[in-house]
Design a protein around this motif. Structure first.
Motif, PDB file in Angstrom:
ATOM      1  N   ILE A   1       0.677  -1.122   0.198  1.00  0.00           N
ATOM      2  CA  ILE A   1      -0.019  -0.113  -0.170  1.00  0.00           C
ATOM      3  C   ILE A   1       0.764   1.208   0.009  1.00  0.00           C
ATOM      4  CG2 ILE A   1      -1.784   1.245   1.393  1.00  0.00           C
ATOM      5  CD1 ILE A   1      -2.566  -1.537   2.775  1.00  0.00           C
ATOM      6  N   ASP A   2       0.738   2.136  -1.040  1.00  0.00           N
ATOM      7  CA  ASP A   2       1.606   3.131  -1.272  1.00  0.00           C
ATOM      8  C   ASP A   2       0.966   4.370  -0.117  1.00  0.00           C
ATOM      9  OD1 ASP A   2       2.999   5.550  -1.834  1.00  0.00           O
ATOM     10  OD2 ASP A   2       2.038   5.706  -3.680  1.00  0.00           O
ATOM     11  N   ARG A   3       1.978   4.892   0.746  1.00  0.00           N
ATOM     12  CA  ARG A   3       1.661   5.783   1.899  1.00  0.00           C
ATOM     13  C   ARG A   3       2.437   7.086   1.546  1.00  0.00           C
ATOM     14  NH1 ARG A   3      -2.777   3.676   3.331  1.00  0.00           N
ATOM     15  NH2 ARG A   3      -2.814   2.002   4.945  1.00  0.00           N
ATOM     16  N   SER A   4       3.025   7.214   0.422  1.00  0.00           N
ATOM     17  CA  SER A   4       4.250   8.141   0.177  1.00  0.00           C
ATOM     18  C   SER A   4       3.689   9.509  -0.611  1.00  0.00           C
ATOM     19  CB  SER A   4       5.243   7.322  -0.508  1.00  0.00           C
ATOM     20  OG  SER A   4       4.804   7.269  -2.046  1.00  0.00           O
ATOM     21  N   LYS A   5       4.456  10.660  -0.664  1.00  0.00           N
ATOM     22  CA  LYS A   5       4.266  11.501  -1.421  1.00  0.00           C
ATOM     23  C   LYS A   5       4.892  11.432  -2.924  1.00  0.00           C
ATOM     24  CE  LYS A   5       5.006  14.345   2.601  1.00  0.00           C
ATOM     25  NZ  LYS A   5       6.141  15.312   3.280  1.00  0.00           N
ATOM     26  N   THR A   6       5.803  10.625  -3.008  1.00  0.00           N
ATOM     27  CA  THR A   6       6.569  10.315  -4.277  1.00  0.00           C
ATOM     28  C   THR A   6       6.249   8.971  -4.909  1.00  0.00           C
ATOM     29  OG1 THR A   6       8.507   9.578  -3.258  1.00  0.00           O
ATOM     30  CG2 THR A   6       8.321  11.934  -3.566  1.00  0.00           C
ATOM     31  N   GLY A   7       5.510   8.070  -4.684  1.00  0.00           N
ATOM     32  CA  GLY A   7       4.869   6.991  -5.242  1.00  0.00           C
ATOM     33  C   GLY A   7       5.816   5.737  -5.037  1.00  0.00           C
ATOM     34  N   VAL A   8       4.980   4.643  -5.369  1.00  0.00           N
ATOM     35  CA  VAL A   8       5.301   3.349  -5.446  1.00  0.00           C
ATOM     36  C   VAL A   8       4.947   2.708  -6.931  1.00  0.00           C
ATOM     37  CG1 VAL A   8       5.011   1.056  -4.430  1.00  0.00           C
ATOM     38  CG2 VAL A   8       5.167   2.731  -2.957  1.00  0.00           C
ATOM     39  N   TRP A   9       6.023   2.082  -7.459  1.00  0.00           N
ATOM     40  CA  TRP A   9       5.869   1.349  -8.568  1.00  0.00           C
ATOM     41  C   TRP A   9       6.029  -0.115  -8.474  1.00  0.00           C
ATOM     42  CZ3 TRP A   9       7.444   6.120  -8.151  1.00  0.00           C
ATOM     43  CH2 TRP A   9       7.078   7.270  -9.111  1.00  0.00           C
TER      44      TRP A   9
ATOM     45  N   GLY B   1       7.002  -1.565 -13.040  1.00  0.00           N
ATOM     46  CA  GLY B   1       7.098  -0.493 -13.787  1.00  0.00           C
ATOM     47  C   GLY B   1       5.808   0.352 -13.874  1.00  0.00           C
ATOM     48  N   GLU B   2       4.716   0.021 -13.203  1.00  0.00           N
ATOM     49  CA  GLU B   2       3.309   0.657 -13.198  1.00  0.00           C
ATOM     50  C   GLU B   2       3.268   1.389 -11.768  1.00  0.00           C
ATOM     51  OE1 GLU B   2      -1.202  -0.547 -12.855  1.00  0.00           O
ATOM     52  OE2 GLU B   2       0.282  -1.839 -14.297  1.00  0.00           O
ATOM     53  N   ARG B   3       3.143   2.697 -11.736  1.00  0.00           N
ATOM     54  CA  ARG B   3       2.856   3.316 -10.374  1.00  0.00           C
ATOM     55  C   ARG B   3       1.316   2.797 -10.132  1.00  0.00           C
ATOM     56  NH1 ARG B   3       3.357   9.746  -8.780  1.00  0.00           N
ATOM     57  NH2 ARG B   3       3.050   9.451  -6.514  1.00  0.00           N
TER      58      ARG B   3
ATOM     59  N   GLY C   1       8.832 -12.398  -8.084  1.00  0.00           N
ATOM     60  CA  GLY C   1       9.331 -12.064  -9.402  1.00  0.00           C
ATOM     61  C   GLY C   1       8.906 -10.470  -9.508  1.00  0.00           C
ATOM     62  N   ASP C   2       7.838  -9.887  -8.956  1.00  0.00           N
ATOM     63  CA  ASP C   2       7.476  -8.695  -9.048  1.00  0.00           C
ATOM     64  C   ASP C   2       8.669  -7.977  -8.684  1.00  0.00           C
ATOM     65  OD1 ASP C   2       4.843  -9.126  -9.868  1.00  0.00           O
ATOM     66  OD2 ASP C   2       4.018  -8.532  -7.900  1.00  0.00           O
ATOM     67  N   VAL C   3       8.743  -6.448  -9.119  1.00  0.00           N
ATOM     68  CA  VAL C   3       9.887  -5.460  -8.851  1.00  0.00           C
ATOM     69  C   VAL C   3       9.157  -4.412  -8.377  1.00  0.00           C
ATOM     70  CG1 VAL C   3      11.711  -4.110  -9.656  1.00  0.00           C
ATOM     71  CG2 VAL C   3      11.215  -6.427 -10.499  1.00  0.00           C
ATOM     72  N   ILE C   4       9.453  -4.266  -7.132  1.00  0.00           N
ATOM     73  CA  ILE C   4       8.966  -2.691  -6.324  1.00  0.00           C
ATOM     74  C   ILE C   4       9.922  -1.525  -6.398  1.00  0.00           C
ATOM     75  CG2 ILE C   4       7.956  -2.136  -4.358  1.00  0.00           C
ATOM     76  CD1 ILE C   4       7.166  -4.887  -3.542  1.00  0.00           C
ATOM     77  N   ASP C   5       9.244  -0.758  -6.751  1.00  0.00           N
ATOM     78  CA  ASP C   5      10.260   0.552  -7.090  1.00  0.00           C
ATOM     79  C   ASP C   5       9.650   1.806  -6.483  1.00  0.00           C
ATOM     80  OD1 ASP C   5      11.828   2.813  -7.840  1.00  0.00           O
ATOM     81  OD2 ASP C   5      11.397   2.718  -9.872  1.00  0.00           O
ATOM     82  N   PHE C   6      10.485   2.407  -5.260  1.00  0.00           N
ATOM     83  CA  PHE C   6       9.944   3.302  -4.201  1.00  0.00           C
ATOM     84  C   PHE C   6      10.474   4.593  -4.716  1.00  0.00           C
ATOM     85  CE2 PHE C   6      10.296  -0.078  -0.834  1.00  0.00           C
ATOM     86  CZ  PHE C   6       9.200  -0.155  -0.741  1.00  0.00           C
ATOM     87  N   ALA C   7       9.505   5.621  -5.048  1.00  0.00           N
ATOM     88  CA  ALA C   7      10.081   6.987  -5.511  1.00  0.00           C
ATOM     89  C   ALA C   7      11.142   6.890  -6.787  1.00  0.00           C
ATOM     90  CB  ALA C   7      10.644   7.698  -4.591  1.00  0.00           C
TER      91      ALA C   7
ATOM     92  N   ILE D   1      -4.521   2.231  -2.106  1.00  0.00           N
ATOM     93  CA  ILE D   1      -5.206   1.137  -2.548  1.00  0.00           C
ATOM     94  C   ILE D   1      -4.255  -0.207  -2.298  1.00  0.00           C
ATOM     95  CG2 ILE D   1      -6.473  -0.127  -4.281  1.00  0.00           C
ATOM     96  CD1 ILE D   1      -7.344   2.917  -5.247  1.00  0.00           C
ATOM     97  N   PRO D   2      -4.593  -1.269  -1.602  1.00  0.00           N
ATOM     98  CA  PRO D   2      -3.775  -2.317  -1.546  1.00  0.00           C
ATOM     99  C   PRO D   2      -3.407  -3.034  -2.931  1.00  0.00           C
ATOM    100  CG  PRO D   2      -5.406  -2.435   0.048  1.00  0.00           C
ATOM    101  CD  PRO D   2      -5.769  -1.289  -0.868  1.00  0.00           C
ATOM    102  N   ARG D   3      -2.347  -3.285  -3.284  1.00  0.00           N
ATOM    103  CA  ARG D   3      -1.869  -3.943  -4.499  1.00  0.00           C
ATOM    104  C   ARG D   3      -1.319  -5.445  -4.315  1.00  0.00           C
ATOM    105  NH1 ARG D   3       0.140  -2.922 -10.017  1.00  0.00           N
ATOM    106  NH2 ARG D   3       0.480  -4.730 -10.787  1.00  0.00           N
ATOM    107  N   PRO D   4      -1.869  -6.628  -4.796  1.00  0.00           N
ATOM    108  CA  PRO D   4      -1.165  -7.724  -4.378  1.00  0.00           C
ATOM    109  C   PRO D   4       0.227  -7.820  -5.128  1.00  0.00           C
ATOM    110  CG  PRO D   4      -3.001  -8.059  -5.964  1.00  0.00           C
ATOM    111  CD  PRO D   4      -3.030  -6.391  -5.513  1.00  0.00           C
ATOM    112  N   ILE D   5       1.035  -8.380  -4.486  1.00  0.00           N
ATOM    113  CA  ILE D   5       2.497  -8.585  -5.081  1.00  0.00           C
ATOM    114  C   ILE D   5       2.760 -10.078  -5.266  1.00  0.00           C
ATOM    115  CG2 ILE D   5       3.373  -6.392  -4.580  1.00  0.00           C
ATOM    116  CD1 ILE D   5       4.531  -7.618  -2.138  1.00  0.00           C
ATOM    117  N   ALA D   6       3.661 -10.574  -5.994  1.00  0.00           N
ATOM    118  CA  ALA D   6       4.059 -11.936  -6.226  1.00  0.00           C
ATOM    119  C   ALA D   6       5.562 -12.104  -6.233  1.00  0.00           C
ATOM    120  CB  ALA D   6       3.141 -12.519  -7.138  1.00  0.00           C
TER     121      ALA D   6
END
Length: 68
Positions: A27-35, A38-40, A52-58, A45-50
């Motif tokens: 769940i993104d709680r930031s000002k600068t985003g979570v991807w 490659g998709e912000r 092999g997924d790549v998480i990018d902070f800001a 809003i909770p987003r499922p992860i699995a």
């Protein structure tokens, strides 16, 4: 997370990880985003992860989800 490198872009509480009905969500709680892969993701809003997924902070720090 390397605080020195990311301190201006990554918030103190940037994202929350929750286990919901047997799967992990971010769940993104930031000002600068979570991807995810490659998709912000929409904020708060909770987003499922699995594995092999790549998480990018800001668009600064990349982390790959491994098996849990």
């Amino acid at each position: 997370i390397d605080k020195k490198e990311a301190k201006k872009k990554i918030d103190k509480v940037h994202a929350v990880f929750e286990l919901r009905q047997g799967s992990w969500h971010v769940i993104d709680r930031s000002k600068t985003g979570v991807w995810i892969n490659g998709e912000r993701i929409p904020a708060s809003i909770p987003r499922p992860i699995a594995p092999g997924d790549v998480i990018d902070f800001a668009q600064k720090q990349l982390y790959e989800v491994t098996e849990w």
